[in-house]
Every structure is written in C-alpha cells, then in structure tokens.
Design a protein around this motif. Sequence first.
Motif, PDB file in Angstrom:
ATOM      1  N   VAL A 204       2.801 -31.891  12.793  1.00  0.00           N
ATOM      2  CA  VAL A 204       3.205 -32.520  14.094  1.00  0.00           C
ATOM      3  C   VAL A 204       2.093 -33.080  15.114  1.00  0.00           C
ATOM      4  O   VAL A 204       1.332 -32.219  15.416  1.00  0.00           O
ATOM      5  N   GLU A 205       2.014 -34.088  15.240  1.00  0.00           N
ATOM      6  CA  GLU A 205       1.017 -34.956  16.271  1.00  0.00           C
ATOM      7  C   GLU A 205       1.378 -35.300  17.509  1.00  0.00           C
ATOM      8  O   GLU A 205       2.429 -35.874  17.600  1.00  0.00           O
ATOM      9  N   VAL A 206       0.543 -35.310  18.679  1.00  0.00           N
ATOM     10  CA  VAL A 206       0.894 -35.528  20.001  1.00  0.00           C
ATOM     11  C   VAL A 206      -0.369 -36.099  20.503  1.00  0.00           C
ATOM     12  O   VAL A 206      -1.488 -35.539  20.227  1.00  0.00           O
ATOM     13  N   ALA A 207      -0.214 -37.004  21.469  1.00  0.00           N
ATOM     14  CA  ALA A 207      -1.356 -37.737  22.064  1.00  0.00           C
ATOM     15  C   ALA A 207      -1.615 -37.058  23.383  1.00  0.00           C
ATOM     16  O   ALA A 207      -1.579 -37.354  24.417  1.00  0.00           O
ATOM     17  N   ALA A 208      -1.808 -35.572  23.229  1.00  0.00           N
ATOM     18  CA  ALA A 208      -2.036 -34.677  24.496  1.00  0.00           C
ATOM     19  C   ALA A 208      -2.597 -33.633  24.050  1.00  0.00           C
ATOM     20  O   ALA A 208      -2.567 -33.035  22.737  1.00  0.00           O
ATOM     21  N   GLU A 209      -3.393 -32.872  24.909  1.00  0.00           N
ATOM     22  CA  GLU A 209      -3.837 -31.424  24.783  1.00  0.00           C
ATOM     23  C   GLU A 209      -2.611 -30.242  25.354  1.00  0.00           C
ATOM     24  O   GLU A 209      -2.315 -30.163  26.219  1.00  0.00           O
ATOM     25  N   LEU A 210      -2.121 -29.748  23.844  1.00  0.00           N
ATOM     26  CA  LEU A 210      -1.208 -28.764  24.400  1.00  0.00           C
ATOM     27  C   LEU A 210      -1.603 -27.520  24.601  1.00  0.00           C
ATOM     28  O   LEU A 210      -2.707 -27.167  24.316  1.00  0.00           O
ATOM     29  N   ASP A 226       6.210 -20.196  12.056  1.00  0.00           N
ATOM     30  CA  ASP A 226       4.866 -20.412  11.639  1.00  0.00           C
ATOM     31  C   ASP A 226       4.303 -21.623  12.304  1.00  0.00           C
ATOM     32  O   ASP A 226       4.729 -22.673  12.541  1.00  0.00           O
ATOM     33  N   MET A 227       3.273 -21.040  12.883  1.00  0.00           N
ATOM     34  CA  MET A 227       2.496 -22.200  13.914  1.00  0.00           C
ATOM     35  C   MET A 227       0.900 -22.221  14.073  1.00  0.00           C
ATOM     36  O   MET A 227       0.266 -20.976  14.028  1.00  0.00           O
ATOM     37  N   GLU A 228       0.383 -23.212  13.830  1.00  0.00           N
ATOM     38  CA  GLU A 228      -1.149 -23.389  14.031  1.00  0.00           C
ATOM     39  C   GLU A 228      -1.534 -24.547  14.800  1.00  0.00           C
ATOM     40  O   GLU A 228      -1.174 -25.662  14.428  1.00  0.00           O
ATOM     41  N   LEU A 229      -2.098 -24.279  15.909  1.00  0.00           N
ATOM     42  CA  LEU A 229      -2.121 -25.594  16.919  1.00  0.00           C
ATOM     43  C   LEU A 229      -3.862 -25.904  16.629  1.00  0.00           C
ATOM     44  O   LEU A 229      -4.903 -24.717  16.807  1.00  0.00           O
ATOM     45  N   VAL A 230      -4.256 -26.986  16.442  1.00  0.00           N
ATOM     46  CA  VAL A 230      -5.727 -27.344  16.153  1.00  0.00           C
ATOM     47  C   VAL A 230      -5.881 -28.813  16.860  1.00  0.00           C
ATOM     48  O   VAL A 230      -4.998 -29.386  17.152  1.00  0.00           O
ATOM     49  N   PRO A 231      -7.135 -29.134  17.493  1.00  0.00           N
ATOM     50  CA  PRO A 231      -7.359 -30.291  18.168  1.00  0.00           C
ATOM     51  C   PRO A 231      -7.090 -31.620  16.913  1.00  0.00           C
ATOM     52  O   PRO A 231      -7.316 -31.333  15.907  1.00  0.00           O
ATOM     53  N   GLY A 232      -6.682 -32.669  17.427  1.00  0.00           N
ATOM     54  CA  GLY A 232      -6.621 -33.767  16.566  1.00  0.00           C
ATOM     55  C   GLY A 232      -7.650 -34.671  16.517  1.00  0.00           C
ATOM     56  O   GLY A 232      -8.642 -34.198  16.998  1.00  0.00           O
ATOM     57  N   MET A 234      -8.389 -37.755  17.360  1.00  0.00           N
ATOM     58  CA  MET A 234      -8.709 -38.125  18.412  1.00  0.00           C
ATOM     59  C   MET A 234      -9.024 -37.527  19.552  1.00  0.00           C
ATOM     60  O   MET A 234      -8.186 -36.270  19.536  1.00  0.00           O
ATOM     61  N   GLU A 235      -9.993 -37.497  20.625  1.00  0.00           N
ATOM     62  CA  GLU A 235     -10.008 -36.748  21.754  1.00  0.00           C
ATOM     63  C   GLU A 235      -8.859 -36.848  22.656  1.00  0.00           C
ATOM     64  O   GLU A 235      -8.222 -37.633  22.758  1.00  0.00           O
ATOM     65  N   GLY A 236      -8.417 -35.697  22.931  1.00  0.00           N
ATOM     66  CA  GLY A 236      -7.105 -35.508  23.837  1.00  0.00           C
ATOM     67  C   GLY A 236      -6.091 -35.394  23.122  1.00  0.00           C
ATOM     68  O   GLY A 236      -5.033 -35.788  23.898  1.00  0.00           O
ATOM     69  N   THR A 237      -6.010 -35.247  21.916  1.00  0.00           N
ATOM     70  CA  THR A 237      -4.663 -35.298  21.026  1.00  0.00           C
ATOM     71  C   THR A 237      -4.671 -33.895  20.442  1.00  0.00           C
ATOM     72  O   THR A 237      -5.533 -32.896  20.316  1.00  0.00           O
ATOM     73  N   SER A 238      -3.581 -33.335  20.004  1.00  0.00           N
ATOM     74  CA  SER A 238      -3.518 -32.182  18.981  1.00  0.00           C
ATOM     75  C   SER A 238      -2.492 -32.124  18.221  1.00  0.00           C
ATOM     76  O   SER A 238      -1.760 -33.418  17.600  1.00  0.00           O
ATOM     77  N   VAL A 239      -2.550 -31.281  17.116  1.00  0.00           N
ATOM     78  CA  VAL A 239      -1.971 -31.328  15.715  1.00  0.00           C
ATOM     79  C   VAL A 239      -1.374 -29.831  15.631  1.00  0.00           C
ATOM     80  O   VAL A 239      -2.205 -28.972  15.910  1.00  0.00           O
ATOM     81  N   VAL A 240       0.081 -29.717  15.424  1.00  0.00           N
ATOM     82  CA  VAL A 240       0.473 -28.348  15.023  1.00  0.00           C
ATOM     83  C   VAL A 240       1.005 -28.421  13.762  1.00  0.00           C
ATOM     84  O   VAL A 240       1.717 -29.328  13.195  1.00  0.00           O
ATOM     85  N   TYR A 241       0.471 -27.460  12.848  1.00  0.00           N
ATOM     86  CA  TYR A 241       0.839 -27.346  11.411  1.00  0.00           C
ATOM     87  C   TYR A 241       1.944 -26.147  11.366  1.00  0.00           C
ATOM     88  O   TYR A 241       1.886 -25.013  12.092  1.00  0.00           O
ATOM     89  N   THR A 242       2.894 -26.185  10.711  1.00  0.00           N
ATOM     90  CA  THR A 242       3.997 -25.411  10.576  1.00  0.00           C
ATOM     91  C   THR A 242       4.474 -25.365   9.021  1.00  0.00           C
ATOM     92  O   THR A 242       3.939 -26.122   8.184  1.00  0.00           O
ATOM     93  N   ASP A 243       5.514 -24.354   8.575  1.00  0.00           N
ATOM     94  CA  ASP A 243       5.995 -24.339   7.568  1.00  0.00           C
ATOM     95  C   ASP A 243       6.745 -25.751   7.399  1.00  0.00           C
ATOM     96  O   ASP A 243       7.620 -26.080   8.333  1.00  0.00           O
ATOM     97  N   PRO A 244       6.799 -26.416   6.137  1.00  0.00           N
ATOM     98  CA  PRO A 244       7.383 -27.725   5.894  1.00  0.00           C
ATOM     99  C   PRO A 244       8.959 -27.712   6.324  1.00  0.00           C
ATOM    100  O   PRO A 244       9.301 -28.650   6.721  1.00  0.00           O
ATOM    101  N   LYS A 245       9.531 -26.689   6.182  1.00  0.00           N
ATOM    102  CA  LYS A 245      10.944 -26.495   6.368  1.00  0.00           C
ATOM    103  C   LYS A 245      11.268 -26.506   8.003  1.00  0.00           C
ATOM    104  O   LYS A 245      12.324 -26.548   8.343  1.00  0.00           O
TER     105      LYS A 245
END
Length: 306
Positions: A204-210, A226-232, A234-245
């Motif tokens: 899950v990607e979002v153009a903001a710092e969560l 299941d949640m893992e938050l990492v920087p995207g 691009m600067e100022g973006t975030s990516v959240v990894y989770t279980d595919p389901k």
Amino acid sequence: AAWPHTRTDVATPSSSTMRNSVAVVASVLLATCGNVLPFSPAFLKKVVTTTRTKKNDEPARLSPLFMGRAAAVRAATKSKTDAKKAKVNALYGKRVIMAVKQGGGPDPESNTMLRDVIKAAKANSVPIDNINRAIKRASEAAVGDFSESTFEAYGFGGASLIINVLSDNANRATADVKAAVNKRNAKIAEKGSVLFMYDRRGKVEVAAELDEEALMEAAIEAGCDDMELVPGDMEGTSVVYTDPKEAGMMAEAVRSLGFEEVKMNLAWVSKAPVECSDEDFEKNMQIIDALEELDDVDSVEHNMSN
C-alpha cells in the motif's frame, strides 16, 4: 555612518565587470571540469555567450535558460507522473478484461474475480469510465485473452529482477523482455532461481509520511495482523507491506487516517537486499526503465537497497 568594517574607498564593480567575471568563471569550469558538473557543457557555453554579449552596462538579467531549467524539471516530473498513471490505468484495463473472460462474465455481483479487480482499480484511482470501457471491450471478439507471466533476471553487482508481465501475446512479450535485458548485458535467469529469494506481499503506497502508531491502531481496527511501514522511493511518501490477503483492509486503514489517494497492489519483496555500487545501480536502473517502457510489462521488482 559607515558600517564598522565596510571599506568606503573601494569602487563598486559595474554590472559589465560582474558579467565578465561570470563569463571567466564559466569558461574555466567549461575547460577544466565540464564533464563532471551537474549541468552540461552546452549550458556553460550559453552562460559565456550570454554574459559576454551584453552591452552598455545595462542591468544584468538572467538568461531564459536559467529560468527555464526549473520549468523543465517540473515538466519532466509531471511527464513521468502522467506516464505512471497511464501505465496503471492500462494495467487495470487488462486485468478487468482478463477477469471478465476468465471469471464468468461482466457482472461483478456474480463474478468475484472481477469484483476484486474493480475494487483494486478504484483503490489505485483508476477512473470508473476506464473500468466500464474495459468491461465492455471484454465482450468484443477482436479482444484477445490476457495471461500473466513472470520473468527472472540477473543484473549487475548481485542485483536480481522480477519482471511481471500481463499480455495478450506471450510470444511478443517474451521476445521484448529478453531483448531489453540482453541488449543491456544482463541475463535472463532460469525459472525459480531468483523468485525463491523474494516474498509475495501486499503493498500500500501513499504520498505522505505516515505516523506508525496511528497506522498501527487503524490497522488493528481494520482487522490487519501484519504490518511493516517503510519510507517510499520518493521523499515524503510511505509504503506499507502486509499479508497479501490483508492488502484491501490495510488500504482502508490508511484511508481512515484521511489519505484518499492510496495505491494498492501485490509485490515481490526481497528477503536479502543488496547494496550495489553507483555504477552498477545506474546500469540496473537503465534495464528497469527499458523494461517498464514495454506495454506488456506491468512492473519490475528488484533487490537493491540503494
């Protein structure tokens, strides 16, 4: 009274003298290190020409080239963003067609495969008109059957690539992918020799710092374990990894925090990222860029950490 440390006996240089000084500096830079500066020799030549051709000591003005560089950067960024949006729209158009043909018809109420694709398309801001056109196209006899495939490749400096393809012509897609990889001196890998080093994850990607704590509360509320938050990227973006389901639920959790522009998909994530040299990184990015320009390639994942 004069400022304590100000020299009052020194004449202020004229604008022509200042322009000549700029021209001299530009000439020296051009002659000595034009190849390693973050702008081209042609740019420096323009500076020299512009500053030396001014007359009559009139107020110095910036060349349109100076003012145009920022505009050019903005235009290039917008062009790249537009290209990504077009790629996403095309991808979900193909997925909708495939879901209609393989999932049991154009009605999302009875076709769960289509319903899930439409939900993902909306999550990625695909216009509803595009979705409806794709559903309509799926019933046309001239529209081929789409199928998914995955290619694996070795890059430079220990890098590996996962190339995701969705095409209505497997032979064309295979030829184009191999040509893009081989032309840049990389190597197509045997099936399974790279993929085992990756995990399939919801992304899950979002153009903001969560905020991690706020996101964790929203994720738990949405039913995610299941949640893992990492920087995207691009600067100022975030990516959240989770279980595919749980990808859909995680996207809703992010939206509940007030972020409407959310992208959701499944991705291959490296179990053991590697750091390449700058030179190898650039070579690998050239391969990735060439692959992503292909119509049949949906996305390219890699294991580079830099």
